[in-house]
Enzyme design. Structure first.
Site, short mmCIF file in Angstrom:
data_model
loop_
_atom_site.label_atom_id
_atom_site.label_comp_id
_atom_site.label_asym_id
_atom_site.label_seq_id
_atom_site.Cartn_x
_atom_site.Cartn_y
_atom_site.Cartn_z
N LYS A 58 0.86 -1.18 0.00
CA LYS A 58 0.00 0.00 0.00
C LYS A 58 0.89 1.22 0.00
O LYS A 58 1.82 1.33 0.80
CB LYS A 58 -0.89 0.00 1.27
CG LYS A 58 -1.86 1.14 1.33
CD LYS A 58 -3.11 0.84 0.54
CE LYS A 58 -3.93 2.07 0.21
NZ LYS A 58 -3.48 2.80 -1.01
N ASP A 68 -0.14 10.79 -4.42
CA ASP A 68 1.03 11.40 -3.77
C ASP A 68 1.27 12.69 -4.56
O ASP A 68 0.36 13.17 -5.26
CB ASP A 68 2.25 10.46 -3.80
CG ASP A 68 3.38 10.92 -2.88
OD1 ASP A 68 3.27 10.72 -1.66
OD2 ASP A 68 4.36 11.52 -3.36
N LYS A 85 5.41 3.33 8.42
CA LYS A 85 4.23 4.19 8.55
C LYS A 85 2.96 3.34 8.59
O LYS A 85 2.10 3.51 9.45
CB LYS A 85 4.18 5.15 7.36
CG LYS A 85 3.04 6.15 7.41
CD LYS A 85 2.79 6.82 6.06
CE LYS A 85 4.00 7.53 5.53
NZ LYS A 85 3.66 8.43 4.40
N LYS A 137 5.41 1.72 -3.06
CA LYS A 137 5.34 3.08 -3.62
C LYS A 137 5.62 3.00 -5.11
O LYS A 137 6.28 2.07 -5.57
CB LYS A 137 6.42 3.97 -2.97
CG LYS A 137 6.16 5.45 -3.13
CD LYS A 137 5.23 5.96 -2.04
CE LYS A 137 4.81 7.39 -2.25
NZ LYS A 137 4.06 7.90 -1.09
P1 NDP Z 1 0.66 17.82 -4.06
O1 NDP Z 1 1.14 17.46 -5.41
O2 NDP Z 1 -0.78 18.01 -3.83
O3 NDP Z 1 1.40 19.12 -3.55
C1 NDP Z 1 2.79 19.17 -3.45
C2 NDP Z 1 3.20 20.55 -2.99
O4 NDP Z 1 4.60 20.55 -2.70
C3 NDP Z 1 2.98 21.61 -4.06
O5 NDP Z 1 2.74 22.83 -3.44
C4 NDP Z 1 4.33 21.61 -4.77
O6 NDP Z 1 4.61 22.82 -5.46
C5 NDP Z 1 5.28 21.41 -3.63
N1 NDP Z 1 6.49 20.73 -4.13
C6 NDP Z 1 6.56 19.53 -4.71
N2 NDP Z 1 7.81 19.23 -5.07
C7 NDP Z 1 8.55 20.29 -4.69
C8 NDP Z 1 9.91 20.60 -4.78
N3 NDP Z 1 10.78 19.74 -5.33
N4 NDP Z 1 10.32 21.79 -4.27
C9 NDP Z 1 9.44 22.65 -3.71
N5 NDP Z 1 8.11 22.41 -3.61
C10 NDP Z 1 7.68 21.25 -4.08
O7 NDP Z 1 1.25 16.68 -3.10
P2 NDP Z 1 0.81 16.28 -1.63
O8 NDP Z 1 0.33 17.46 -0.88
O9 NDP Z 1 -0.07 15.09 -1.75
O10 NDP Z 1 2.18 15.76 -1.02
C11 NDP Z 1 3.07 16.60 -0.28
C12 NDP Z 1 3.98 15.73 0.57
O11 NDP Z 1 3.19 14.95 1.48
C13 NDP Z 1 4.84 14.73 -0.18
O12 NDP Z 1 6.06 14.55 0.51
C14 NDP Z 1 4.03 13.44 -0.09
O13 NDP Z 1 4.85 12.30 -0.24
C15 NDP Z 1 3.50 13.56 1.33
N6 NDP Z 1 2.32 12.79 1.67
C16 NDP Z 1 1.17 12.87 0.94
C17 NDP Z 1 0.07 12.14 1.30
C18 NDP Z 1 -1.23 12.25 0.60
O14 NDP Z 1 -2.19 11.63 1.03
N7 NDP Z 1 -1.35 13.04 -0.46
C19 NDP Z 1 0.12 11.21 2.45
C20 NDP Z 1 1.34 11.27 3.19
C21 NDP Z 1 2.40 12.01 2.79
P3 NDP Z 1 4.42 22.87 -7.05
O15 NDP Z 1 2.95 22.83 -7.28
O16 NDP Z 1 5.07 24.15 -7.48
O17 NDP Z 1 5.13 21.67 -7.58
O1 2IT Z 2 2.96 8.88 1.52
C1 2IT Z 2 1.82 8.42 1.71
O2 2IT Z 2 1.52 7.85 2.77
C2 2IT Z 2 0.82 8.60 0.66
N1 2IT Z 2 1.11 9.21 -0.36
C3 2IT Z 2 -0.55 7.99 0.81
C4 2IT Z 2 -0.54 6.54 0.44
C5 2IT Z 2 -1.89 5.87 0.40
O3 2IT Z 2 -1.88 4.69 0.04
O4 2IT Z 2 -2.90 6.48 0.73
#
Ligand code: NDP
Ligand code: 2IT
Length: 444
Positions: free
Chosen positions: A90, A166, A114, A126
């Site tokens: 997952k 993600d 996690k 992943k």
């Molecule tokens: P999104 O794509 O929705 O948003 C990502 C954000 O981070 C955007 O604002 C983006 O800016 C910025 N960003 C991405 N890459 C970079 C970079 N290299 N440098 C600077 N800014 C960056 O992603 P999420 O919000 O879903 O994910 C954010 C983080 O949370 C990641 O690390 C992800 O692995 C983690 N995460 C996400 C989960 C989920 O359920 N979605 C669960 C657990 C963890 P821009 O638009 O300009 O690229």
């Molecule tokens: O980093 C993470 O935990 C996620 N992007 C969510 C993974 C998921 O299976 O919901």
């Protein structure tokens, strides 16, 4: 040489040019030292750490698709099935130009622990691609997603491997991928999570990672004599995690004054306007300059800078290694007393150490952002029983899961004599269940 050091060396030499994977393995194995030392002979004989740091399986594949000009584009797709000791693989799919095998392996490795911390039966995996959805038309995104799923569908399934969103993968991408999976495999099953509500998605999954981050942060503050009320919060990122972290922080009485994206950041001393942020990011898919243009109290700055703002609590919610030692020093100098990671590994090892040495409460991502995957597992449960729970039901379970996670890491840290070290607590608490299942299942 100790077993931990041997395996760290082995991982570095066998996986060259994968610095993020090395970083994640080092952080986890260093934390596990006391547990490994207490069981060194047995773990060595079982080659437990070698197995834990070697993915069960990894796929790398070509993803050809046609752009709007009729030009064929080629991206690379990945899925790493890291560990299935406690459940089907997952973990999310990242679509970002920086994606390579090492990044997917670091994320898959983190996901093992996690997912274990959630208390739910999900293993670690992943995937993703170096495709950049930014600036692409809906048709181009669909063409990519269909091609990506045409290959990926051979390796996944509701009881084997269940991907989700993600960075760069949101509701639109999940919808296109789900449609293609159904078409090729001919089964309607919960093979992906983060689905739309009209075709098997769960209420509160969209909000879950950000909300969960705040539920865990609130519990950590409470147990250390603080609360969220009237706290100034710096958030980085402006995607799924950042938006809903900001929303929940406001609901809990705090004020979020920053958000960022890969080109710049916003300081809004009146507090981020979440409705406007959603309109800019979720509806218009625009840059933060648009937010600043529509919000008189907001100042827009090019480049990095979120961590220079005076705050009580910092929530990095963008990407890996976005908070380095210099940022940590600035946060401490400005009186920040808590950092909780919404992103995966956003804080460098040196920065984490500095924050902890300076008594900043530090919640690592594998615990603090586990609400997203936990709610994905709740989506899987709903799909299995072909029912949909209410928002309140899912949100209530999410809240309880996050509070539980915090206490599990707190307890593990206390058991090993490092009270308040939630990094060690999270790694040990996540590891214990996985190792127990691996040993029970024999050599596999
Ligand atoms: P999104 O794509 O929705 O948003 C990502 C954000 O981070 C955007 O604002 C983006 O800016 C910025 N960003 C991405 N890459 C970079 C970079 N290299 N440098 C600077 N800014 C960056 O992603 P999420 O919000 O879903 O994910 C954010 C983080 O949370 C990641 O690390 C992800 O692995 C983690 N995460 C996400 C989960 C989920 O359920 N979605 C669960 C657990 C963890 P821009 O638009 O300009 O690229
Ligand atoms: O980093 C993470 O935990 C996620 N992007 C969510 C993974 C998921 O299976 O919901």
């Amino acid at each position: 040489m100790s077993y931990v050091d041997e395996v760290i060396d082995l991982v570095v030499s066998k996986n060259p040019a994968e610095p993020e994977f090395h970083q994640a393995v080092k952080e986890v194995l260093e934390s596990l030292r006391p547990v490994v030392e207490a069981n060194e002979e047995k773990f060595r004989k079982e080659a437990l750490l070698e197995r834990l740091t070697n993915p069960e399986r990894q796929f790398k594949f070509r993803v050809p698709w046609v752009d709007d000009k009729g030009q064929v584009q080629v991206n690379t797709g990945y899925r790493v099935q890291f560990n299935s000791a406690i459940g089907p693989y997952k973990g999310g799919l990242r679509l970002h130009p920086s994606v390579n095998l090492g990044i997917i392996k670091f994320l898959g490795f983190e996901q093992i622990f996690k997912n274990s911390l959630t208390g739910l039966p999900i293993g670690g995996g992943k995937g993703g691609s170096d495709f950049d959805p930014k600036g692409k038309s809906d048709r181009e995104v669909m063409a990519f997603c269909q091609s990506f799923m045409t290959e990926l569908c051979k390796y996944i399934g509701a009881d084997t491997d269940v991907p989700a969103g993600d960075i760069g993968t949101g509701a639109r991408e999940i919808g296109y991928m789900f449609g293609q999976y159904k078409r090729i495999r001919g089964v309607y099953e919960g093979v992906l999570t983060g689905k739309g509500l009209s075709y098997g998605g769960s209420l509160a999954r969209t909000e879950a990672t950000g909300y969960g981050l705040l539920y865990l942060t609130e519990e950590m503050l409470k147990c250390n004599g603080h609360d969220m009320k009237d706290k100034i919060v710096a958030v980085s990122g402006s995607g799924n995690v950042a938006i809903y972290a900001t929303q929940k922080a406001h609901q809990l009485g705090a004020k979020v004054v920053t958000v960022s994206d890969s080109t710049g950041w916003v300081y809004d001393p009146e507090g981020i306007d979440v409705d406007l942020l959603k309109e800019v990011k979720e509806v218009n898919r625009a840059r933060l300059t648009e937010y600043a243009a529509k919000r008189p109290s907001a100042q827009y700055h090019e480049g990095r800078g979120v961590w220079t703002v005076k705050c009580d609590i910092a929530l990095p919610c963008a990407t890996q290694n976005e908070l380095d030692l210099e940022d940590a020093k600035q946060l401490v100098a400005n009186g920040c007393f808590a950092v909780a990671e919404g992103a995966n590994m956003p804080t460098t090892l040196e920065a984490t150490q500095y924050l902890q040495e300076n008594k900043v409460l530090f919640a690592p991502g594998k615990a603090a952002n586990a609400g997203g995957v936990a709610t994905s597992a709740l989506e899987m449960s709903q799909n299995s029983e072909r029912l949909s729970w209410t928002f309140e039901e899912v949100d209530g379970k999410l809240h309880d899961i996050m509070v539980n996670i915090f206490h599990n890491l707190d307890d593990a840290a206390k058991r090993y004599g490092v009270e308040g070290d939630y990094v060690v607590g999270a790694n040990i608490a996540g590891f214990e269940k996985v190792v127990d299942a691996m040993l029970a299942q024999g050599v596999c």
